[in-house]
Design a protein around this motif. Sequence first.
Motif, PDB file in Angstrom:
ATOM      1  N   LEU A   1       0.830  -1.210   0.000  1.00 40.92           N
ATOM      2  CA  LEU A   1       0.000   0.000   0.000  1.00 40.92           C
ATOM      3  C   LEU A   1       0.861   1.255   0.000  1.00 40.92           C
ATOM      4  O   LEU A   1       0.596   2.225  -0.724  1.00 40.92           O
ATOM      5  CB  LEU A   1      -0.934  -0.014   1.213  1.00 40.92           C
ATOM      6  N   LYS A   2       1.901   1.261   0.843  1.00 41.16           N
ATOM      7  CA  LYS A   2       2.801   2.421   0.878  1.00 41.16           C
ATOM      8  C   LYS A   2       3.525   2.580  -0.450  1.00 41.16           C
ATOM      9  O   LYS A   2       3.734   3.707  -0.919  1.00 41.16           O
ATOM     10  CB  LYS A   2       3.821   2.273   2.009  1.00 41.16           C
ATOM     11  N   LEU A   3       3.924   1.482  -1.051  1.00 38.81           N
ATOM     12  CA  LEU A   3       4.592   1.548  -2.350  1.00 38.81           C
ATOM     13  C   LEU A   3       3.671   2.170  -3.388  1.00 38.81           C
ATOM     14  O   LEU A   3       4.071   3.067  -4.150  1.00 38.81           O
ATOM     15  CB  LEU A   3       5.035   0.143  -2.774  1.00 38.81           C
ATOM     16  N   SER A   4       2.418   1.727  -3.422  1.00 42.02           N
ATOM     17  CA  SER A   4       1.459   2.262  -4.392  1.00 42.02           C
ATOM     18  C   SER A   4       1.206   3.747  -4.149  1.00 42.02           C
ATOM     19  O   SER A   4       1.206   4.554  -5.082  1.00 42.02           O
ATOM     20  CB  SER A   4       0.144   1.475  -4.302  1.00 42.02           C
ATOM     21  N   GLN A   5       1.017   4.105  -2.879  1.00 42.88           N
ATOM     22  CA  GLN A   5       0.716   5.500  -2.575  1.00 42.88           C
ATOM     23  C   GLN A   5       1.912   6.419  -2.870  1.00 42.88           C
ATOM     24  O   GLN A   5       1.745   7.541  -3.350  1.00 42.88           O
ATOM     25  CB  GLN A   5       0.325   5.629  -1.103  1.00 42.88           C
ATOM     26  N   SER A   6       3.130   5.941  -2.577  1.00 45.92           N
ATOM     27  CA  SER A   6       4.307   6.767  -2.862  1.00 45.92           C
ATOM     28  C   SER A   6       4.481   6.983  -4.360  1.00 45.92           C
ATOM     29  O   SER A   6       4.910   8.061  -4.796  1.00 45.92           O
ATOM     30  CB  SER A   6       5.563   6.115  -2.272  1.00 45.92           C
ATOM     31  N   LEU A   7       4.144   5.972  -5.163  1.00 47.87           N
ATOM     32  CA  LEU A   7       4.201   6.152  -6.618  1.00 47.87           C
ATOM     33  C   LEU A   7       3.157   7.159  -7.081  1.00 47.87           C
ATOM     34  O   LEU A   7       3.420   7.994  -7.960  1.00 47.87           O
ATOM     35  CB  LEU A   7       3.989   4.803  -7.313  1.00 47.87           C
TER      36      LEU A   7
END
Length: 766
Positions: free
Chosen positions: A551-557
């Motif tokens: 989730l953090k990876l997706s949001q940071s992208l």
Amino acid sequence: MKRNLRRYLKSKLFLKYIWSYLFILLLPLVFVTVFIYQSAAGNLREEIEQSHLNQLTQAESIVDGRMKELGDIASRIAYDDRLISYRVHDPFYSREAIDALDQYKSTSSIIGDVFLYFHHDDRIYSSQGLSSLDVFSEKYIFQNWSKDSLMGDLNDVSFPTMRPSDRVIRGTYRQQSLLAYLVPITPNSPNPHATVMYLIDESELTGLIDSILGSYKGLAYIFDNHGQVLAANNHGETINGLDTGHLFSLDPGIHSVELGGKAHSVVSTKSDMNGWTYVTLMPSDQFFSSVLHIRSFIIMLFSIVVLAGIGIALLLARRQYHPISALVDFANSKSRNDRGTGDALLPGNELEHIRSALQEYSSRADLQEPYARNHLLLRLLQQGEDRELEPDLLEAFNIRFDRSQFFVIAMERGVLADPSQDYQDWQTLASLLAEVDIPGLRASANSVELPRRDQMALIVCFDPHPAMESFIHMSRIVDAVRSNILEAFDLNPIMGVGTGYSQAGQLNQSFIEACSALEFHTPSEKGGITFFEKLAPASEETFWIPKNVLLKLSQSLKQGNHDVSAHMIGEAMTSLKEGSPSPLLSRCICFDILNTMLKTASELGIHHITQEIPTSSAFQSLDEFEGQLRKLASHICTQVQQETKHKESSLKDQMLGYIDQHFMDHSLSLESLADLFEISPSHFSRTFKDNVGLNFTQYIWQKRMEEVKRLLVTTQEPLKEIIGRVGYADTPNFIRKFKKETGYTPGQFRKLNHPDGVLLGEMLQD
């Protein structure tokens, strides 16, 4: 020029400049003058003291020579056949012994009298003849040397001894200060059989030292190696025992000491032969009397320099005050209390005019402070504290991160409890949450308006409670914030809560987590509060990538934050390596990470990333695969950032186009435009200033001023109608602002620039 000079002389500021330059001139001048005078006195003093030291060393050598001479005389007496015991006691040879002592006395100028005493004898012999000890003690009465002590010293002395000077009554009438020098004979023998005693006049020793002082009045002392004063010439003055002890303890050389509350110059030397210390001291003020002849010259030179300095100070003050005068004229034209460009300069009030102008500009800056503060905190959330974020800026905006734990709450307005409420409540809420203290939970918070108009974030700082788990503590803080919002505004915002971190520089990660939780929120009985830590079930097997990491990876992208996305990729790969799944399962998990990134890119509308997708060979090595994922994340973040810039550029064009069409609308405001373009006022203000170079208010004023000037020159419409047409209702206030900027009233401007206008001189007479 004379008129300007009279105008300047009426100004207190100009006079202060003159005094300041005089002070700058006189201060070093006084120091230089004092330095020259002190240097002259110091050099003279040093020369005199060095001369005294040399002469005192010479006197010490002379005295040492005389003492050595007395020792030699005692040696000759010891080996003189005429002075052996039986011959001295023999009446026939006693006359020869007396003559021999008289001869030895005459060989030294400092000997007052010489005596020969054989141990345990009842008689003593001198150059004057033979006498009993009783007669000797009646003839020589020592003030501090009793008869018994005298007899003891004559019988027991085993090495040369000098007794301090003593008042001696000789006969019945004559008093004299004498020193007694006792030398046992045979010299250097462990068992001496007799003692030679020399009586020396104290003046014989002190006279040598007095000759050193010359015309200077001072004191002279000779100390033995035990610190006793052997001889002194006080000239009627006295010093206490503590002071004499201090003089004796000084090292050889030149010293400055304070005795009796007065500074003295002390010269000291020590004999290598017998350990005696020779000291002279004199008051230091005697040296300054020797430099009186240069005082008149220094005073004359000082006066000439002061007169020249006054002239130079006047010229420099005039040059320095000239730009200040121009600045005051500018301040007059820009101040709120406008007095017109032709007003005379008010003497003594220049700084007040400048202060008023600065206050006005400061108030304008204060209007922009909330937007600047919001921009600073938004940078902190997006980039973290390690990206050129100056601590001084945080202090300037009174932002304190002085607690040990930090986390972020992302909020969205959600559904209003009362449909009649408008967007203004959300703006008021953002203002009230700018700085919040929650003392009961040892927490504080700062609000940040996010680019979307219905979103904001709270940066929460707190100190953990020793009896409470960190997550429970955070939950209570979030509940307290939600309860206060619901009670004050009847708003029930949707909240996403990030993880707590121990460093403010990690707030960007907590912000990504909060945005992820907000995006994946699930309504509950508490309202829309979603904790990022609760998104991934705790029962997941360790070799699977945790859901919250993805989730953090997706949001940071989505936010174009390359730092956080790279960190999440590293964390995911680390978790995969530590789980040690089978090769087949590892490939599946790698595809899961890759699919998450590709899905996010697709949601963002980024479809041309085929070349950045890792090849099949990359799946054979986790390190190579991680490197490929980082490149893909960098490409996606770059695309997001470029798209954001493109949207902002497009937004700028839309905003400027709308403003150019509606700038004369009196209801036009920053808030209404932010609402129209669905962005927060803070983000609108920052974007507008970054792209245009002026803030919104300045740009609107500039557009309206240009239109008023155009209408004044091209039409004959009344001024009030022109001002109302461009969106102003307060005509007098507009006229004041117009005159501040142009230097003319609107009527004067129309006359000056109208094709049929009159001359400027005629216009000013109207």
